[in-house]
Design a protein around this motif. Structure first.
Motif, PDB file in Angstrom:
ATOM      1  N   ARG A 166       0.833  -1.199   0.000  1.00 41.31           N
ATOM      2  CA  ARG A 166       0.000   0.000   0.000  1.00 41.31           C
ATOM      3  C   ARG A 166       0.875   1.259   0.000  1.00 41.31           C
ATOM      4  N   ASN A 167       1.458   1.602  -1.157  1.00 42.23           N
ATOM      5  CA  ASN A 167       2.194   2.857  -1.222  1.00 42.23           C
ATOM      6  C   ASN A 167       1.265   3.972  -1.710  1.00 42.23           C
ATOM      7  N   LYS A 168       1.743   5.201  -1.674  1.00 43.42           N
ATOM      8  CA  LYS A 168       0.886   6.347  -1.986  1.00 43.42           C
ATOM      9  C   LYS A 168       0.369   6.289  -3.420  1.00 43.42           C
ATOM     10  N   ASP A 169       1.253   5.941  -4.353  1.00 45.62           N
ATOM     11  CA  ASP A 169       0.827   5.888  -5.752  1.00 45.62           C
ATOM     12  C   ASP A 169      -0.258   4.848  -5.962  1.00 45.62           C
ATOM     13  N   PHE A 170      -0.094   3.689  -5.334  1.00 42.25           N
ATOM     14  CA  PHE A 170      -1.096   2.639  -5.546  1.00 42.25           C
ATOM     15  C   PHE A 170      -2.432   3.031  -4.939  1.00 42.25           C
ATOM     16  N   LEU A 171      -2.435   3.695  -3.798  1.00 41.19           N
ATOM     17  CA  LEU A 171      -3.696   4.137  -3.193  1.00 41.19           C
ATOM     18  C   LEU A 171      -4.408   5.128  -4.102  1.00 41.19           C
ATOM     19  N   ARG A 172      -3.637   5.945  -4.832  1.00 45.04           N
ATOM     20  CA  ARG A 172      -4.257   6.880  -5.783  1.00 45.04           C
ATOM     21  C   ARG A 172      -4.834   6.141  -6.981  1.00 45.04           C
ATOM     22  N   VAL A 173      -4.165   5.059  -7.382  1.00 43.44           N
ATOM     23  CA  VAL A 173      -4.551   4.344  -8.596  1.00 43.44           C
ATOM     24  C   VAL A 173      -5.663   3.325  -8.341  1.00 43.44           C
ATOM     25  N   ALA A 174      -5.794   2.832  -7.120  1.00 42.33           N
ATOM     26  CA  ALA A 174      -6.767   1.767  -6.820  1.00 42.33           C
ATOM     27  C   ALA A 174      -8.181   2.087  -7.307  1.00 42.33           C
ATOM     28  N   PRO A 175      -8.724   3.292  -7.036  1.00 34.01           N
ATOM     29  CA  PRO A 175     -10.075   3.565  -7.544  1.00 34.01           C
ATOM     30  C   PRO A 175     -10.142   3.638  -9.066  1.00 34.01           C
ATOM     31  N   ILE A 176      -9.041   3.992  -9.706  1.00 33.05           N
ATOM     32  CA  ILE A 176      -9.001   4.023 -11.175  1.00 33.05           C
ATOM     33  C   ILE A 176      -9.057   2.600 -11.718  1.00 33.05           C
ATOM     34  N   LEU A 177      -8.319   1.687 -11.095  1.00 42.76           N
ATOM     35  CA  LEU A 177      -8.378   0.278 -11.478  1.00 42.76           C
ATOM     36  C   LEU A 177      -9.798  -0.269 -11.322  1.00 42.76           C
ATOM     37  N   ASP A 178     -10.434   0.061 -10.218  1.00 43.37           N
ATOM     38  CA  ASP A 178     -11.813  -0.398  -9.989  1.00 43.37           C
ATOM     39  C   ASP A 178     -12.740   0.148 -11.068  1.00 43.37           C
ATOM     40  N   TYR A 179     -12.580   1.426 -11.400  1.00 42.39           N
ATOM     41  CA  TYR A 179     -13.445   2.058 -12.404  1.00 42.39           C
ATOM     42  C   TYR A 179     -13.256   1.391 -13.768  1.00 42.39           C
ATOM     43  N   ILE A 180     -12.008   1.181 -14.163  1.00 44.25           N
ATOM     44  CA  ILE A 180     -11.743   0.546 -15.459  1.00 44.25           C
ATOM     45  C   ILE A 180     -12.338  -0.850 -15.498  1.00 44.25           C
ATOM     46  N   ARG A 181     -12.119  -1.625 -14.460  1.00 48.05           N
ATOM     47  CA  ARG A 181     -12.622  -3.001 -14.418  1.00 48.05           C
ATOM     48  C   ARG A 181     -14.144  -3.043 -14.525  1.00 48.05           C
ATOM     49  N   ASP A 182     -14.832  -2.049 -13.932  1.00 48.86           N
ATOM     50  CA  ASP A 182     -16.294  -2.030 -13.948  1.00 48.86           C
ATOM     51  C   ASP A 182     -16.861  -1.387 -15.216  1.00 48.86           C
ATOM     52  N   SER A 183     -15.984  -0.815 -16.067  1.00 51.77           N
ATOM     53  CA  SER A 183     -16.463  -0.057 -17.232  1.00 51.77           C
ATOM     54  C   SER A 183     -15.894  -0.578 -18.537  1.00 51.77           C
ATOM     55  N   LEU A 184     -15.437  -1.834 -18.563  1.00 53.55           N
ATOM     56  CA  LEU A 184     -14.757  -2.362 -19.747  1.00 53.55           C
ATOM     57  C   LEU A 184     -15.653  -2.379 -20.980  1.00 53.55           C
ATOM     58  N   SER A 185     -16.955  -2.530 -20.791  1.00 55.00           N
ATOM     59  CA  SER A 185     -17.850  -2.589 -21.943  1.00 55.00           C
ATOM     60  C   SER A 185     -18.123  -1.216 -22.538  1.00 55.00           C
ATOM     61  N   GLU A 186     -17.692  -0.165 -21.852  1.00 53.10           N
ATOM     62  CA  GLU A 186     -17.931   1.202 -22.304  1.00 53.10           C
ATOM     63  C   GLU A 186     -16.673   1.759 -22.974  1.00 53.10           C
ATOM     64  N   PRO A 187     -16.815   2.824 -23.784  1.00 53.77           N
ATOM     65  CA  PRO A 187     -15.631   3.463 -24.379  1.00 53.77           C
ATOM     66  C   PRO A 187     -14.729   4.029 -23.270  1.00 53.77           C
ATOM     67  N   LEU A 188     -13.463   3.729 -23.328  1.00 52.31           N
ATOM     68  CA  LEU A 188     -12.510   4.208 -22.326  1.00 52.31           C
ATOM     69  C   LEU A 188     -11.329   4.858 -23.029  1.00 52.31           C
ATOM     70  N   THR A 189     -11.083   6.121 -22.735  1.00 49.63           N
ATOM     71  CA  THR A 189      -9.927   6.836 -23.275  1.00 49.63           C
ATOM     72  C   THR A 189      -9.186   7.495 -22.124  1.00 49.63           C
ATOM     73  N   LEU A 190      -7.949   7.877 -22.379  1.00 52.02           N
ATOM     74  CA  LEU A 190      -7.167   8.552 -21.345  1.00 52.02           C
ATOM     75  C   LEU A 190      -7.841   9.855 -20.925  1.00 52.02           C
ATOM     76  N   ASP A 191      -8.331  10.605 -21.898  1.00 52.79           N
ATOM     77  CA  ASP A 191      -8.986  11.878 -21.574  1.00 52.79           C
ATOM     78  C   ASP A 191     -10.234  11.654 -20.729  1.00 52.79           C
TER      79      ASP A 191
END
Length: 280
Positions: A160-185
């Motif tokens: 549990r480092n600082k960077d991973f804690l910031r990224v964890a909700p992004i990972l969750d969002y991507i995993r739950d939204s794979l069927s939708e269009p996903l771009t960096l922006d």
């Protein structure tokens, strides 16, 4: 036990870093002989170290991130083989209930485990009389030692480092939204951060890019849908590919086979397991 499918390797590298995420249709027993770095699995990062035994399940996205020399034993074994080697009393299929486990081994247990891996390495099936039975016996001895340790273990605590804690909700969002269009922006806007910052912290925390993670996660989801009997076109659409030909090309590039052939081969092997009394 005539068709026990497994592969054992002792891999040693002066410098090592797995170039990309990957997944496979078999179970992986990983025994590091050094303490080279970390392993990313199931959207978490864990230490990769000597004295710990790892079990990575089929269709589980993972990547080792080593620094410096890396030596390890790797045993790949199919679900079908675990089923064939099992008995009602000794059921190796219990190991398939979780996608990731790790067990800490005391020094004496670590030494004994290395000896069992070495014994399996020595007992190759070279076609000579009895070599197939000796190989199966060595494999069974290894599994009989590993199974109780891993069955009593869990994934344990992730890093549990600082960077991973910031990224964890992004990972969750991507995993739950794979069927939708996903771009960096779009992802950066969702979390009110810049695209540059998103790419930097994601790479720092996980070791790979945002788009790499999205593509591999989509292919993994497509494989799971194909296993459930969903058509090739539907599997592509449901995993986020808007163009069917692009889905087929990407699937082939990352898995080495077409989605249609993968589905056919999976269904065939699954039916064999059912006919032989395997537990899926």
């Amino acid at each position: 036990m005539n068709n026990v499918e497994f592969h054992l390797a002792l891999n040693q590298n002066d410098t090592w870093n797995m170039s990309r995420l990957h997944f496979h249709d078999h179970y992986e027993f990983l025994l590091p002989l050094t303490s080279p770095g970390n392993i990313f699995v199931n959207d978490q990062v864990y230490p990769l170290q000597r004295g710990t035994l790892y079990l990575i399940g089929e269709n589980t996205l993972h990547r080792t991130m080593a620094t410096g020399s890396h030596a390890r034993y790797i045993l790949h074994i199919s679900r079908r083989s675990l089923s064939e080697l099992s008995t009602p009393q000794t059921d190796f299929m219990q190991l398939t209930r979780d996608t990731f486990r790790r067990a800490d081994l005391p020094p004496e247990q670590m030494s004994r485990t290395i000896e069992l891996f070495q014994a399996l390495e020595r007992n190759k099936n070279d076609g000579a009389f009895g070599s197939d039975i000796r190989q199966t016996a060595a494999l069974l001895n290894l599994l009989l030692a590993l199974a109780p340790m891993l069955s009593a273990s869990t994934a344990g605590e992730a890093i549990r480092n600082k960077d991973f804690l910031r990224v964890a909700p992004i990972l969750d969002y991507i995993r739950d939204s794979l069927s939708e269009p996903l771009t960096l922006d779009q992802i950066a806007g969702k979390f009110f951060i810049s695209k540059h910052y998103l790419c930097r912290i994601f790479k720092s925390a996980t070791g790979f890019s945002v788009m790499e993670y999205i593509i591999y996660s989509r292919i993994l989801k497509a494989r799971q849908l194909l296993q459930e009997g969903v058509s090739v076109q539907q599997a592509g659409e449901m995993s986020g590919f808007s163009d069917n030909s692009h889905f087929i090309r990407t699937f082939g590039h990352l898995t080495g086979t077409s989605p249609g052939r993968y589905a056919k081969e999976y269904q065939t092997s699954d039916q064999i397991l059912l006919r032989e009394g395997g537990r899926p």
